[in-house]
Design an enzyme around this catalytic site. Structure first.
Site, PDB file in Angstrom:
ATOM      1  N   GLY B  89       2.311   8.859 -11.137  1.00 33.56           N
ATOM      2  CA  GLY B  89       3.061   9.651 -12.102  1.00 33.56           C
ATOM      3  C   GLY B  89       2.237   9.897 -13.349  1.00 33.56           C
ATOM      4  O   GLY B  89       1.464  10.830 -13.366  1.00 33.56           O
ATOM      5  N   SER B 186      -2.692   8.264  -6.681  1.00 35.63           N
ATOM      6  CA  SER B 186      -2.542   9.132  -7.850  1.00 35.63           C
ATOM      7  C   SER B 186      -2.743   8.355  -9.152  1.00 35.63           C
ATOM      8  O   SER B 186      -3.801   7.731  -9.328  1.00 35.63           O
ATOM      9  CB  SER B 186      -1.166   9.796  -7.784  1.00 35.63           C
ATOM     10  OG  SER B 186      -1.071  10.845  -8.700  1.00 35.63           O
ATOM     11  N   TYR B 187      -1.743   8.339 -10.037  1.00 40.57           N
ATOM     12  CA  TYR B 187      -1.929   7.608 -11.294  1.00 40.57           C
ATOM     13  C   TYR B 187      -2.023   6.099 -11.058  1.00 40.57           C
ATOM     14  O   TYR B 187      -2.446   5.361 -11.960  1.00 40.57           O
ATOM     15  CB  TYR B 187      -0.829   7.934 -12.304  1.00 40.57           C
ATOM     16  CG  TYR B 187      -1.222   7.509 -13.703  1.00 40.57           C
ATOM     17  CD1 TYR B 187      -2.121   8.247 -14.460  1.00 40.57           C
ATOM     18  CD2 TYR B 187      -0.737   6.320 -14.243  1.00 40.57           C
ATOM     19  CE1 TYR B 187      -2.527   7.838 -15.714  1.00 40.57           C
ATOM     20  CE2 TYR B 187      -1.135   5.893 -15.509  1.00 40.57           C
ATOM     21  CZ  TYR B 187      -2.033   6.654 -16.235  1.00 40.57           C
ATOM     22  OH  TYR B 187      -2.440   6.236 -17.483  1.00 40.57           O
ATOM     23  N   ASP B 389      -5.579  18.370  -1.423  1.00 41.03           N
ATOM     24  CA  ASP B 389      -4.780  18.160  -2.634  1.00 41.03           C
ATOM     25  C   ASP B 389      -5.508  18.845  -3.776  1.00 41.03           C
ATOM     26  O   ASP B 389      -6.717  18.684  -3.916  1.00 41.03           O
ATOM     27  CB  ASP B 389      -4.686  16.646  -2.891  1.00 41.03           C
ATOM     28  CG  ASP B 389      -4.122  16.312  -4.267  1.00 41.03           C
ATOM     29  OD1 ASP B 389      -3.313  17.095  -4.786  1.00 41.03           O
ATOM     30  OD2 ASP B 389      -4.488  15.245  -4.806  1.00 41.03           O
ATOM     31  N   HIS B 441      -1.961  15.360  -1.312  1.00 35.76           N
ATOM     32  CA  HIS B 441      -1.975  14.254  -2.267  1.00 35.76           C
ATOM     33  C   HIS B 441      -1.334  12.993  -1.687  1.00 35.76           C
ATOM     34  O   HIS B 441      -1.886  11.904  -1.811  1.00 35.76           O
ATOM     35  CB  HIS B 441      -1.203  14.718  -3.507  1.00 35.76           C
ATOM     36  CG  HIS B 441      -1.344  13.847  -4.706  1.00 35.76           C
ATOM     37  ND1 HIS B 441      -2.500  13.773  -5.433  1.00 35.76           N
ATOM     38  CD2 HIS B 441      -0.455  13.031  -5.328  1.00 35.76           C
ATOM     39  CE1 HIS B 441      -2.332  12.943  -6.462  1.00 35.76           C
ATOM     40  NE2 HIS B 441      -1.094  12.476  -6.418  1.00 35.76           N
TER      41      HIS B 441
END
Lengths: 469, 469
Positions: B89, B186-187, B389, B441
């Protein structure tokens, strides 16, 4: 038979002289009637006529080009355009790929036993001809000089295609004068503009006019330097090769030299191929065809129907070439198609002729000057590019087009196929470029619905939808 | 309740001190028993236990982190590793994405009425914990300082996650001493190495040892400069944006400046977004979710079963987020999961918290020095990248890794998932990089089977298959 054909051809060429014919009032010729395909084995019922046969393009060498023609299924007023399609290679069959797997009215079911309707066939929009070109490809064959079947080149291919057109329009005079477009993909990037140029030249020099309105080509060979430069850029940016190999190719390969490449460059090419691995180069994210009996991926790909059947694996049949090879070698299919009627073709019908490919000569380094000539001639020119092809990738095509240095008249923007982005497009003065999102080299096979939107826009002269609809 | 928990925690922290516990001989704690999920509503029968609940990580602010834990379904000898998963996120739920859509044991059917087995769940290999992190995400909530639910930062997130682990291992002492891995996407490219570093530091300073063996992250945020540079390169090379816009971004955006970007740069970003169009940025070639009642693409995508159903459209459900949002807001589901037991969470459970994302602070520009620290600490580190992605694209990840300047120990080569290329991989001293071909992603959602091969190789320490099998 030959003399009869000759007399009919003479008669018909005379009928073409003097400008546009009144298409749907023209008589049906005897040869046209003879080319009518009553029904292909395993074919579903359809509401249009199919024709197939040979047109002799050189009498001395007995060079015949084989075609299949599907009348437009929505040609109520007899005004729909006429469109010619070429596959590339050089050496690949327009019947196998174009007609039977890409933009034709049918598709062949596995096993080659029967056909189903292709809901995205271009003959819903136009009258479509698929041409086996040159001789040595598919059912096109030189009877009297068989060396013409084992080698070829651009110039003769264009001349034969022009002679085919003259002969075919003689046989089908009701289509003379129709808006005429040339289409194709891949190495047809050479065939299509070369034929277009020949038509433009003949139109200005001879009394026979062909109403050429434009052409559209997908993932075309345009310029060797930009094609190869774009190719290695594509491989690198798509994480197919290492940074070291990319840098090695850039440093050691001279793509502007026709005799590229040095031994060191060749070594990097070999490394590149190893690094990419055994994928379908023509559609880099889908499954490749696995023909052996080791089929774990095949069965996973085709049988699983649960929501866990995720991802972007091919939903087309990557082995559909096999279906075509079975089908077009069936004697009943050949009989129905009036193919190999003389019985002299000594080999099986195949998708592509490797010997022709290997012995190809007379291929200019670049088509860019031909584009300039044809833009100046006022043709409507569209280039589309399936953006996940690594053979003539979208990077190559962009570089080649940008090298034409055309002014932009409508800048880069997305176009939509219903609710989804179909790709992006940019309109130059004289040329429209369209990408097809998620499509490999054979766009009409891999993103048939999206490309049908593109084809409709091309033929109708309307812009592609710039918003979801 | 709080006091009881505190006493149990005290007891268990004592039991952890002094090195590895004898895992499967440890007693089952009372809190562990209380966290047992008898059955989730609509769940099929399975052969492993599921647990869920809160672990208090800060008593003064009442900060509880919510987790779901799926025992390994093949842990006959009680020796399988323990693995923690984070979504990113910042602000997104690991239950929604990780547990319920990506690498968890179940998937939620449309409508949120029932669950089916995910045949690619990672708990076939290991014992899996999915953690809602930090507070303000999903069912993780700060009861006594609610501002902690509307903002966050890296440091507190890592500290809370460490405290969660200590608390969780106290509650599940039979897993203390197991090989432990941290994973995410991701984050979580920030969360994972930061937590790993904290564990390494605590392990050397305190008597409580966590047997951290390594970590694996997918499409991770690593370094702002390289992430953004790689992003625009990816957009350009994937024919998403015009050459003009690409050149404008290169000339006007200073990605090495934390306060990037100039007004001119922002204008080019706006043009970039227009040019790309309304696609799923996280998976650039698949269908995006269409939630309105205008569903022509949806119905085409999901109902057609003929061989003309070609191309690479998503075969996963791009709207599966909706299923999770329905399911986890059901009172019976929350009751079964022991989620929101205090009833103080004032909002619906959502996939991601936008307010948390908007108020995020304390995010270092680069994780590269943290990687160097953890490589020196001897951890097994793998990074994978779904190569289609565009949010944290494969180009960005390659640039970031190359900026680490690690020696190559096994050069770039393809790896295989059965008969197909699964992607490519390169092994550096201290870090392995793996691409997953055709995955967006959320790789465990989009190419679950391929990523399971990668996960198995990571955990087992075996190389990825370099040839078809």
């Amino acid at each position: 038979m030959a003399m009869f054909q000759f007399l009919v051809a003479l008669l018909l060429v005379r009928s073409l002289i003097g400008g546009r014919a009144h298409s749907h009032k023209m008589p049906i010729t005897l040869d046209q009637d003879a080319d009518r395909v009553t029904a292909l084995p395993g074919q579903p019922l359809v509401g249009f006529n199919l024709y197939a046969g040979n047109v002799t393009v050189d009498r001395s060498e007995g060079r015949d080009l084989f075609y299949v023609f599907a009348q437009c299924s929505n040609d109520t007023y007899g005004t729909k355009p006429l469109v010619l399609w070429f596959n590339g290679g050089p050496g690949c069959s327009s019947i196998a790929s174009g007609f039977a797997r890409e933009n034709g009215p049918f598709q062949i079911l596995p096993g080659g036993s029967s056909l189903i309707i292709n809901e995205f066939s271009w003959n819903a929009e136009v009258n479509m001809i698929w041409l086996e070109s040159p001789t040595g490809v598919g059912f096109s064959y030189a009877r009297l000089n068989t060396t013409a079947n084992t080698g070829g080149g651009d110039t003769r291919t264009a001349e034969d295609a022009y002679n085919f057109l003259v002969g075919w329009l003689g046989r089908f005079p009701q289509y003379h004068g129709r808006e005429f477009y040339i289409t194709g993909e891949s190495y047809a990037g050479h065939y299509v503009p070369q034929l277009a140029k020949l038509i433009v030249e003949h139109n200005s020099a001879s009394p026979l006019k062909i109403n050429l309105s434009g052409y559209m080509i997908g993932n075309p060979d345009i310029d060797n330097y930009w094609d190869q430069t774009g190719d290695i850029d594509f491989h690198y940016s798509h994480a197919m090769i290492s940074t070291e190999t990319y840098n090695g190719l850039k440093a050691n390969c001279n793509f502007s030299d026709e005799n590229c490449c040095s031994t060191r460059c060749e070594e990097f090419f070999a490394t590149m191929n190893f690094e990419i691995g055994n994928i379908d180069y023509y559609s880099i994210y889908t499954d490749r065809c696995i023909r052996s009996n080791a089929k774990p991926m095949q069965s996973r790909s085709w049988t699983r129907k649960t929501p866990t059947d995720r991802g972007m694996r091919a939903r087309y049949d990557p082995c559909s070439e096999d279906n075509a090879e079975v089908y077009f070698n069936r004697p009943d299919v050949q009989l129905a198609l009036h193919a190999n009627t003389t019985g002299v073709i000594p080999y099986r019908w195949t998708m592509c002729s490797n010997v022709l490919y290997a012995n190809w000569t007379d291929a200019p380094q670049s088509m860019i000057s031909t584009y300039h000539y044809l833009i100046a001639a006022g043709l409507k020119i569209w280039i589309y590019s399936g953006d996940v092809d690594s053979v003539v990738p979208v990077t190559s095509t962009r570089y080649s087009i940008e090298a034409m240095k055309l002014p932009v008249s409508k800048p880069w923007h997305p176009w939509y196929d219903y609710q989804q982005v179909g790709g992006r497009t940019v309109v130059y003065d004289g040329l429209t470029f369209v990408t097809v999102r998620g499509a490999g080299h054979q766009v009409p096979l891999l993103e048939a619905g999206r490309l049908l939107q593109v084809f409709r826009a091309f033929v109708s002269g309307k812009p592609l939808p710039g918003a979801p609809f």
